[in-house]
Design a protein around this motif. Structure first.
Motif, mmCIF file in Angstrom:
data_model
loop_
_atom_site.group_PDB
_atom_site.id
_atom_site.type_symbol
_atom_site.label_atom_id
_atom_site.label_comp_id
_atom_site.label_asym_id
_atom_site.label_seq_id
_atom_site.Cartn_x
_atom_site.Cartn_y
_atom_site.Cartn_z
ATOM 1 N N LEU A 18 0.856 -1.181 0.000
ATOM 2 C CA LEU A 18 0.000 0.000 0.000
ATOM 3 C C LEU A 18 0.887 1.225 0.000
ATOM 4 N N ARG A 19 0.362 2.310 -0.551
ATOM 5 C CA ARG A 19 1.071 3.588 -0.501
ATOM 6 C C ARG A 19 0.167 4.607 0.159
ATOM 7 N N LEU A 20 0.603 5.098 1.297
ATOM 8 C CA LEU A 20 -0.128 6.145 1.987
ATOM 9 C C LEU A 20 0.360 7.509 1.524
ATOM 10 N N SER A 21 -0.572 8.427 1.433
ATOM 11 C CA SER A 21 -0.236 9.801 1.084
ATOM 12 C C SER A 21 -0.730 10.726 2.176
ATOM 13 N N CYS A 22 -0.031 11.833 2.326
ATOM 14 C CA CYS A 22 -0.427 12.855 3.291
ATOM 15 C C CYS A 22 -0.331 14.200 2.588
ATOM 16 N N ALA A 23 -1.475 14.861 2.460
ATOM 17 C CA ALA A 23 -1.511 16.180 1.852
ATOM 18 C C ALA A 23 -1.507 17.225 2.947
ATOM 19 N N ALA A 24 -0.606 18.177 2.828
ATOM 20 C CA ALA A 24 -0.462 19.207 3.845
ATOM 21 C C ALA A 24 -0.822 20.569 3.279
ATOM 22 N N SER A 25 -1.465 21.357 4.091
ATOM 23 C CA SER A 25 -1.723 22.744 3.722
ATOM 24 C C SER A 25 -1.006 23.638 4.703
ATOM 25 N N GLY A 26 -0.597 24.801 4.242
ATOM 26 C CA GLY A 26 0.158 25.695 5.109
ATOM 27 C C GLY A 26 1.498 26.001 4.506
ATOM 28 N N ARG A 27 1.890 27.247 4.606
ATOM 29 C CA ARG A 27 3.102 27.705 3.924
ATOM 30 C C ARG A 27 4.369 27.190 4.567
ATOM 31 N N THR A 28 4.287 26.721 5.803
ATOM 32 C CA THR A 28 5.500 26.332 6.523
ATOM 33 C C THR A 28 5.780 24.844 6.438
ATOM 34 N N PHE A 29 5.106 24.131 5.520
ATOM 35 C CA PHE A 29 5.268 22.685 5.424
ATOM 36 C C PHE A 29 6.723 22.277 5.312
ATOM 37 N N SER A 30 7.473 22.933 4.444
ATOM 38 C CA SER A 30 8.835 22.496 4.165
ATOM 39 C C SER A 30 9.781 22.729 5.339
ATOM 40 N N SER A 31 9.360 23.462 6.338
ATOM 41 C CA SER A 31 10.227 23.711 7.485
ATOM 42 C C SER A 31 10.138 22.602 8.533
ATOM 43 N N TYR A 32 9.201 21.684 8.368
ATOM 44 C CA TYR A 32 8.993 20.610 9.333
ATOM 45 C C TYR A 32 9.618 19.310 8.861
ATOM 46 N N ALA A 33 10.141 18.555 9.814
ATOM 47 C CA ALA A 33 10.353 17.139 9.563
ATOM 48 C C ALA A 33 8.965 16.500 9.474
#
Length: 122
Positions: A18-33
């Motif tokens: 299976l492949r799980l996906s997670c869609a994120a909203s918010g401008r600071t996504f790339s700053s998080y692990a």
């Protein structure tokens, strides 16, 4: 503020993928692990995998090492978990997580997704 929505869960036979996906909203996504945790019925939530903000560093729980792969696409604000050779003991609700540091503990999580159920039949 970051909102996380998982998809891709379902029922699969042992040995399947299976492949799980997670869609994120918010401008600071790339700053998080970004990571994945899971919680099986009657058990505590546990760490599965984590990726640094660049994707250059990844860590896995021993129970999934060699079978699961975490990846992220910062341009699409998405993180993925490819799960191969699934076992019945992988059955759990899988949660996407945005972490304040590259860690493996729930206390490092700043934002949680709502979860997606993965059921592996024997």
């Amino acid at each position: 503020q970051v909102q996380l929505v998982e998809s891709g869960g379902g029922l699969v036979q042992a040995g399947g993928s299976l492949r799980l996906s997670c869609a994120a909203s918010g401008r600071t996504f790339s700053s998080y692990a970004m990571g994945w945790f899971r919680q099986a019925p009657g058990k505590e939530r546990e760490f599965v995998a984590v990726s640094s903000w660049s994707g250059g560093s990844t860590y896995y729980a021993d129970s999934v090492k060699g079978r699961f792969t975490i990846s992220r696409d910062n341009a699409k604000n998405a993180v993925y978990l490819q799960m191969n050779s699934l076992k019945p003991e992988d059955t759990a609700v899988y949660y996407c997580a945005a972490l304040v540091r590259l860690g493996v503990y729930a206390r490092d999580v700043h934002y949680w997704g709502v979860g997606t159920l993965v059921t592996v039949s024997s």
